[in-house]
Design an enzyme around this catalytic site. Structure first.
Site, PDB file in Angstrom:
ATOM      1  N   GLU A 162       0.777  -1.242   0.000  1.00 19.09           N
ATOM      2  CA  GLU A 162       0.000   0.000   0.000  1.00 19.09           C
ATOM      3  C   GLU A 162       0.811   1.296   0.000  1.00 19.09           C
ATOM      4  O   GLU A 162       0.792   2.052   0.972  1.00 19.09           O
ATOM      5  CB  GLU A 162      -0.937   0.024   1.216  1.00 19.09           C
ATOM      6  N   GLU A 354      -5.543  -8.432   1.182  1.00 14.85           N
ATOM      7  CA  GLU A 354      -6.147  -8.019   2.452  1.00 14.85           C
ATOM      8  C   GLU A 354      -7.619  -7.720   2.230  1.00 14.85           C
ATOM      9  O   GLU A 354      -7.985  -7.088   1.226  1.00 14.85           O
ATOM     10  CB  GLU A 354      -5.517  -6.727   3.015  1.00 14.85           C
TER      11      GLU A 354
END
Ligand code: FCB
Length: 463
Positions: A162, A354
């Site tokens: 991320e 995720e």
């Protein structure tokens, strides 16, 4: 339902679970230092102990095995391996990851190792962190050291987690480590260095492993959802998901197009204007080093509709829309539209690296942790994912976030994402109901997802 070889996993990251921050030669990370700032972390929490996974990894892997996990995504703490960021290797740090990997393999769990999940060594931050043009070389050194040790057993690697969150929260608004508030141009230049690090890292991981490995990258998947099934709303949502309409760092294409050889997107260069980073064609070649899979971390989306002139308008949620302990809206369709559109654009195998629900779970007086909302959340999201696969999205696996309740960055320990409850005072672990349910999902290759969960809902049965 899901294919027999679809991979069912769960994820965690080093800083959030390991603790033992000053044990066995580990250096400080930017999160250790940031957590000391007054008011930086809710409740004054810090990650010094977290889930003490450093000392309990064997037991934790045994719990993963009880759940029936097929894969475990974890990250390697850079300051545990290279306390100064570069140079001297800390053998005890590498030995810890040896133990994690060996325990996983002995339990039949495939390890997916992430190299950078936000815990930069403070020693490198002191030299400028990702703003420093040498940062890609530092990252390569770290990759080489780790893969030389684990590359004979770890086949699946993820370079970065991320970048959008790390740069928006850590470098632009400053509520994550390293707590900077840089001008946008500097943030994007640092982001460019990180993308270079990714490309060089991919090449270094492959070369060092010296055998076929799978290398991927795990950005946030930012998803706009159509407010209705009208085709103009679907087009608006797709444009929102695959376009850039403002300077927001939270978008997909700035962080994915260059990886897949498309260069920085025109839209992005236009909206960032003078703030866009300085780069060369040679940089773009480095960044587009081929990868084997794309990881997407997807939790929530915005709902949008098309205005009469085709403009994309963000819709409001109805009052009381389902939401989580993070105040994130519950939007299962993100696992339909996100993987579909992103898969269409990049034509690459995808893992959901995720996805999960933060709740405020606690053990009842009888000791059991009942979390029907997590089960419902996973059921809804996984059914949407299954639909996306049916409609052509090439999704190979799903990692629930997270295996354990853990240190949720600036939010501290209050939001609990785990399949396993952690009592932070005693370090006692309790499998939540969702963990036991996930076991059935995995064992049935997802078939139980279509069962109504009526055993927990007698009132539904009566109706
Ligand atoms: C993601 C992070 C992960 C975790 C979840 C809830 O943004 O990658 O570490 O905090 O959110």
């Amino acid at each position: 339902m899901f294919a027999k070889d679809f991979i069912w996993g769960a994820a965690a990251s080093a800083q959030q679970i390991e603790g033992a921050v000053s044990v066995d030669g580990r250096g400080l990370s930017i999160w250790d230092v940031f957590a000391e700032r007054e008011g930086a972390i809710a409740g004054g929490d810090c990650a010094d102990v977290a889930c003490d996974h450093y000392h309990r990894a064997a037991d934790d892997v045994a719990l993963m095995q009880r759940i029936g996990l097929q894969a475990y995504r974890f990250s390697i703490a850079w300051p545990r391996v290279l306390p100064e960021g570069v140079g001297q290797v800390n053998d005890a740090g590498l030995a810890f990851y040896d133990r994690v990997v060996d325990a996983c393999l002995a339990a039949g769990i495939t390890p997916f190792a992430t190299m950078f999940h936000w815990d930069l060594p403070q020693a490198l931050q002191d030299r400028g962190g990702w703003s420093h043009p040498d940062s890609p070389a530092w990252f390569v050194e770290f990759c080489v050291k780790v893969v030389s040790r684990l590359g004979d057993r770890v086949t699946n690697w993820i370079t970065l987690n991320e970048p959008q969150v790390h740069f928006h929260h850590g470098h632009l608004i400053g509520n994550h480590a390293p707590g900077l508030q840089l001008p946008l141009a500097d943030v994007l230049q640092a982001g460019h260095h990180m993308l270079l690090a990714h490309g060089k890292g991919v090449a270094a991981i492959r070369e060092t492993a010296g055998r076929p490995v799978q290398v991927g990258y795990a950005p946030v998947g930012c998803v706009c959802l159509p407010e209705s099934i009208k085709s103009e709303d679907i087009v608006a949502a797709r444009d929102g998901t695959l376009g850039m309409h403002d300077e927001n760092i939270f978008n997909n294409i700035w962080w994915m197009d260059p990886i897949f050889g498309r260069g920085y997107p025109e839209d992005g260069l236009r909206v960032y204007g003078d703030n866009a980073p300085k780069f060369t064609d040679a940089d773009l070649d480095i960044i587009s080093e081929p990868i084997d899979f794309l990881g997407l971390n997807i939790y929530q989306g915005h709902r949008v509709r098309a205005a009469d002139d085709g403009e994309i308008i963000k819709s409001r949620w109805e009052p009381g829309h389902m939401s989580t302990a993070m105040h994130w809206p519950v939007t299962p369709e993100v696992l339909y539209w996100g993987p579909r559109w992103i898969s269409e654009r990049y034509q690459v195998p995808i893992y959901i690296t995720e996805n999960g629900l933060a709740n405020l779970d606690w053990p009842a007086l009888d000791g059991r942790v009942r979390d029907p909302q997590r089960i419902d959340f996973m059921q809804r999201y996984l059914l949407e994912l299954n639909k996306a696969i049916g409609d052509g999205a090439d999704v190979r696996g799903y990692f629930y976030w997270s295996i354990l309740d853990n240190f949720e960055w600036a939010e501290g320990y209050r939001p609990r994402f785990g399949l396993i409850h952690v009592d932070y005072l005693t370090q006692r672990r309790t499998l939540k109901d969702s963990a036991l349910w996930y076991h059935k999902v995995i064992a049935s290759h997802g078939a139980v997802l279509s069962d109504m969960l009526i055993e927990d809902h007698p009132q539904v049965q009566d109706a």
